[in-house]
Design a protein around this motif. Structure first.
Motif, short mmCIF file in Angstrom:
data_model
loop_
_atom_site.label_atom_id
_atom_site.label_comp_id
_atom_site.label_asym_id
_atom_site.label_seq_id
_atom_site.Cartn_x
_atom_site.Cartn_y
_atom_site.Cartn_z
N TYR A 8 0.83 -1.21 0.00
CA TYR A 8 0.00 0.00 0.00
C TYR A 8 0.86 1.26 0.00
N ASP A 9 1.98 1.20 0.72
CA ASP A 9 2.82 2.40 0.83
C ASP A 9 3.51 2.74 -0.48
N ALA A 10 3.80 1.75 -1.31
CA ALA A 10 4.43 2.04 -2.61
C ALA A 10 3.52 2.94 -3.44
N THR A 11 2.24 2.66 -3.43
CA THR A 11 1.28 3.50 -4.17
C THR A 11 1.25 4.91 -3.60
N ARG A 12 1.28 5.01 -2.28
CA ARG A 12 1.25 6.32 -1.64
C ARG A 12 2.53 7.11 -1.92
N VAL A 13 3.67 6.46 -1.73
CA VAL A 13 4.96 7.12 -1.92
C VAL A 13 5.12 7.59 -3.36
N GLN A 14 4.81 6.73 -4.29
CA GLN A 14 4.97 7.07 -5.70
C GLN A 14 3.94 8.09 -6.16
N GLY A 15 2.87 8.25 -5.39
CA GLY A 15 1.87 9.27 -5.69
C GLY A 15 2.12 10.58 -4.97
N GLY A 16 3.28 10.65 -4.27
CA GLY A 16 3.63 11.88 -3.57
C GLY A 16 2.90 12.09 -2.26
N GLN A 17 2.31 11.02 -1.74
CA GLN A 17 1.55 11.12 -0.49
C GLN A 17 2.43 10.73 0.70
N ALA A 18 2.44 11.56 1.72
CA ALA A 18 3.21 11.27 2.92
C ALA A 18 2.58 10.08 3.65
N THR A 19 3.42 9.18 4.14
CA THR A 19 2.90 8.02 4.87
C THR A 19 3.92 7.56 5.90
N ASP A 20 3.43 7.09 7.01
CA ASP A 20 4.30 6.57 8.05
C ASP A 20 4.74 5.15 7.70
N MET A 21 5.99 4.83 7.95
CA MET A 21 6.49 3.49 7.68
C MET A 21 5.82 2.47 8.59
N PHE A 22 5.58 2.82 9.84
CA PHE A 22 4.98 1.89 10.78
C PHE A 22 3.46 2.04 10.79
N LYS A 23 2.77 0.91 10.73
CA LYS A 23 1.32 0.90 10.68
C LYS A 23 0.74 0.50 12.04
N ASN A 24 -0.54 0.79 12.20
CA ASN A 24 -1.26 0.41 13.41
C ASN A 24 -1.60 -1.07 13.31
N ALA A 25 -1.00 -1.88 14.16
CA ALA A 25 -1.20 -3.33 14.09
C ALA A 25 -2.67 -3.71 14.29
N ASP A 26 -3.41 -2.86 14.99
CA ASP A 26 -4.83 -3.16 15.24
C ASP A 26 -5.66 -3.12 13.97
N GLU A 27 -5.11 -2.54 12.90
CA GLU A 27 -5.84 -2.46 11.64
C GLU A 27 -5.59 -3.67 10.74
N TYR A 28 -4.87 -4.66 11.26
CA TYR A 28 -4.54 -5.85 10.49
C TYR A 28 -4.99 -7.08 11.25
N GLN A 29 -5.66 -7.98 10.54
CA GLN A 29 -6.10 -9.25 11.10
C GLN A 29 -5.21 -10.35 10.59
N ILE A 30 -4.47 -10.96 11.48
CA ILE A 30 -3.48 -11.98 11.10
C ILE A 30 -4.13 -13.35 10.99
N VAL A 31 -3.85 -14.02 9.87
CA VAL A 31 -4.31 -15.39 9.67
C VAL A 31 -3.12 -16.37 9.72
N LYS A 32 -2.04 -16.01 9.02
CA LYS A 32 -0.85 -16.85 8.98
C LYS A 32 0.40 -16.01 9.17
N VAL A 33 1.39 -16.58 9.83
CA VAL A 33 2.68 -15.92 10.04
C VAL A 33 3.78 -16.87 9.59
N TYR A 34 4.69 -16.37 8.74
CA TYR A 34 5.83 -17.16 8.26
C TYR A 34 7.14 -16.46 8.57
#
Length: 266
Positions: free
Chosen positions: A240-266
């Motif tokens: 998601y950040d690649a789209t934002r960065v390449q579109g000139g949109q400021a974005t934080d590198m670290f995301k809010n973990a609460d906004e992600y639902q984990i199913v699998k971890v590798y």
């Protein structure tokens, strides 16, 4: 952002037919020589064109992999007792057990497994992305500086492949050299490449699959990186950040973990 859980969805049902107990008295095909790194290998010669599956489970959590000789399988669920089961296809989504073994994992550092090459993140020191990571981080002194350099490279240079997202097979696993050369791919490609680059620089990195709050119906892949100075896992989403960065949109590198639902971890 890809169609389904990749390896988890390879097997909608994994029916295993028990064979006589005598088979388990045979020499073990489970190689534990790298157990201190949190990984195992399987050495088995199957009949041509016969599908072999490896199931690794701990308590009620199961991970299934399509077997390939030479692959390293992670024991990423922390210390404790694992069960390893190897099954050979007999048709109609049924498998006969050819080996099963119980393994006790007692790693001094449970994060060690997230530094290794595994089937979903298949890298070596000569992988193109890894060679690039070394160039990017050669003068970086801290883990944070290394992380920022790798993150900036991917979010600046990699683009999302919408066509691939619509046509990718459920069994797809990234070829990291091909992804690097193309500098584009689906979220799985982004996350696997990022993980390989970060792991090669000694940063424990997870490839995580599940769902993101803004697209709750789209199966997605992202990363978590352990930062020793903060003593925590941080969430990073290069897709998601690649789209934002390449579109000139400021974005934080670290995301809010609460906004992600984990199913699998590798």
């Amino acid at each position: 952002m890809f169609k389904k859980s990749i390896l988890a969805a390879i097997i909608l049902s994994f029916f295993l037919m028990l064979v006589p107990q005598a088979i388990f008295a045979a020499p073990s095909i489970v190689d534990q020589s790298a157990l201190s790194k949190g990984i195992i290998s399987i050495h088995y010669t199957s009949r041509p064109d016969t599908k072999v599956l490896v199931r690794i489970s701990k308590e009620n959590v199961k991970y299934d992999y399509t077997f390939e000789e030479g692959d390293q399988y992670p024991l990423q669920l922390g210390n404790g007792t694992y069960k390893v089961l190897v099954g050979e296809s007999i048709g109609n989504n049924k498998y006969k057990v050819i080996a099963q073994e119980q393994i006790e994992v007692k790693l001094a550092d449970e994060k060690t497994v997230f530094l290794q090459s595994i089937p979903l993140i298949d890298w070596s020191e000569t992988s193109k992305a890894v060679v690039k990571a070394k160039k990017l981080t050669v003068n970086k002194k801290t883990d944070m500086d290394k992380l920022k350099a790798i993150y900036a490279y991917i979010t600046t240079n990699f683009t999302y492949d919408y066509k691939k997202a619509q046509t990718v097979a459920d069994t797809y696993i990234p070829d990291l050299d091909e992804v690097y050369e193309a500098s584009q791919g689906i979220c799985y490609d982004f996350a696997a490449t990022f993980a390989a680059m970060a792991r090669s620089e000694g940063l424990p990195t997870r490839l995580v699959m599940g769902y993101e709050a803004n697209s709750p119906e789209t199966y997605h892949a992202w990363n978590q990186v352990f930062l020793a100075d903060r003593n925590e896992w941080v969430t990073i989403d290069t897709t998601y950040d690649a789209t934002r960065v390449q579109g000139g949109q400021a974005t934080d590198m670290f995301k809010n973990a609460d906004e992600y639902q984990i199913v699998k971890v590798y």
